[in-house]
Scaffold this active site. Structure first.
Site, PDB file in Angstrom:
ATOM      1  N   PHE A  35       2.284  -4.860   6.589  1.00  6.40           N
ATOM      2  CA  PHE A  35       2.104  -4.395   5.216  1.00  6.40           C
ATOM      3  C   PHE A  35       2.685  -5.414   4.252  1.00  6.40           C
ATOM      4  CE2 PHE A  35       3.648  -1.897   1.520  1.00  6.40           C
ATOM      5  CZ  PHE A  35       2.434  -1.369   1.098  1.00  6.40           C
ATOM      6  N   VAL A  36       1.931  -5.705   3.204  1.00  6.30           N
ATOM      7  CA  VAL A  36       2.382  -6.557   2.107  1.00  6.30           C
ATOM      8  C   VAL A  36       2.246  -5.735   0.832  1.00  6.30           C
ATOM      9  CG1 VAL A  36       1.940  -8.674   0.803  1.00  6.30           C
ATOM     10  CG2 VAL A  36       1.662  -8.668   3.299  1.00  6.30           C
ATOM     11  N   ARG A  46      -3.193 -11.312  -1.524  1.00  9.63           N
ATOM     12  CA  ARG A  46      -4.095 -12.410  -1.872  1.00  9.63           C
ATOM     13  C   ARG A  46      -3.335 -13.704  -2.183  1.00  9.63           C
ATOM     14  NH1 ARG A  46      -8.721 -10.291  -1.188  1.00  9.63           N
ATOM     15  NH2 ARG A  46      -9.445  -8.343  -2.061  1.00  9.63           N
ATOM     16  N   GLY A  57      -1.872 -15.249   0.690  1.00 11.93           N
ATOM     17  CA  GLY A  57      -1.774 -15.844   2.019  1.00 11.93           C
ATOM     18  C   GLY A  57      -0.608 -15.328   2.838  1.00 11.93           C
ATOM     19  N   GLY A  73      -0.092 -12.244   4.277  1.00 15.00           N
ATOM     20  CA  GLY A  73      -0.540 -11.555   5.485  1.00 15.00           C
ATOM     21  C   GLY A  73      -1.032 -12.525   6.544  1.00 15.00           C
ATOM     22  N   ASN A  84     -10.704   1.141   5.984  1.00 16.77           N
ATOM     23  CA  ASN A  84     -10.011   0.019   5.348  1.00 16.77           C
ATOM     24  C   ASN A  84     -10.859  -1.259   5.468  1.00 16.77           C
ATOM     25  OD1 ASN A  84      -8.190  -1.776   4.268  1.00 16.77           O
ATOM     26  ND2 ASN A  84      -6.429  -0.929   5.363  1.00 16.77           N
ATOM     27  N   TYR A 126      -9.276  -9.301   8.954  1.00 21.93           N
ATOM     28  CA  TYR A 126      -9.083  -9.543  10.387  1.00 21.93           C
ATOM     29  C   TYR A 126     -10.241 -10.356  10.970  1.00 21.93           C
ATOM     30  CZ  TYR A 126      -5.637  -5.775   9.894  1.00 21.93           C
ATOM     31  OH  TYR A 126      -4.586  -4.999   9.497  1.00 21.93           O
TER      32      TYR A 126
END
Length: 164
Positions: free
Chosen positions: A92-93, A99, A101, A103, A130, A137
């Site tokens: 989780f971010v 946006r 980078g 993650g 999601n 991914y």
């Protein structure tokens, strides 16, 4: 015009990070519309991360010194590969830091960790609604296994099974 360089650091969690990790877990649960399922607390999390028998590990993403994301993971096992693997339970971010980078860097860190430990695979689950996560991914080369479903027993159902 000002030139601003941002600093990102990915690091292993330390015992003093537990309250922050738990607050990020609650933020993740809210994002996934599952706040009602958060029933544990920091004492359990601390025990499972840093107790006599740790069950999980965590990494943190720091942006300009502020913790803005976490990943919680553990070792699983593939009988077909006869090798351990890394299972990512949660990543989780915080929304304001997406946006950037972060993650992707966390995934790269975990992929390298799996390679360093000679694990056979790196796996995780994603909620079917999601779409942004699924696209993210796939952009990293992940294969979404459409024909697999997660099965789970918890609470009363878990107890009932032992008495059948």
């Amino acid at each position: 015009m000002q030139n601003t360089t941002y600093s990102l650091n990915i690091r292993s969690a330390k015992p003093e990070d537990v309250p922050t990790i738990f607050s990020l877990i609650k933020a993740l649960a809210e994002y996934e519309r599952l706040s009602h399922e958060v029933t544990g607390g920091t004492a359990e999390l601390h025990k499972h991360l840093f107790g006599d028998r740790p069950y999980i590990e965590a990494i943190l993403a720091e942006w300009e010194g502020e913790i803005v994301g976490f990943a919680l993971f553990f070792c699983n096992y593939s009988t077909f590969l006869t090798q351990p693997g890394l299972y990512l339970e949660d990543l989780f971010v915080l929304p304001d830091y997406r946006r950037r980078g972060i993650g992707k860097k966390m995934f790269q860190y975990l992929a390298q960790l799996a390679i360093d430990r000679q694990y056979g695979r790196f796996e995780w689950s994603v909620l079917d609604w999601n779409e942004s996560a699924i696209a993210f991914y796939k952009s990293m080369g992940a294969v979404i296994l459409d024909d697999w479903r997660i099965c789970r027993l918890t609470g009363d159902n878990l107890q009932t099974l032992t008495r059948i």
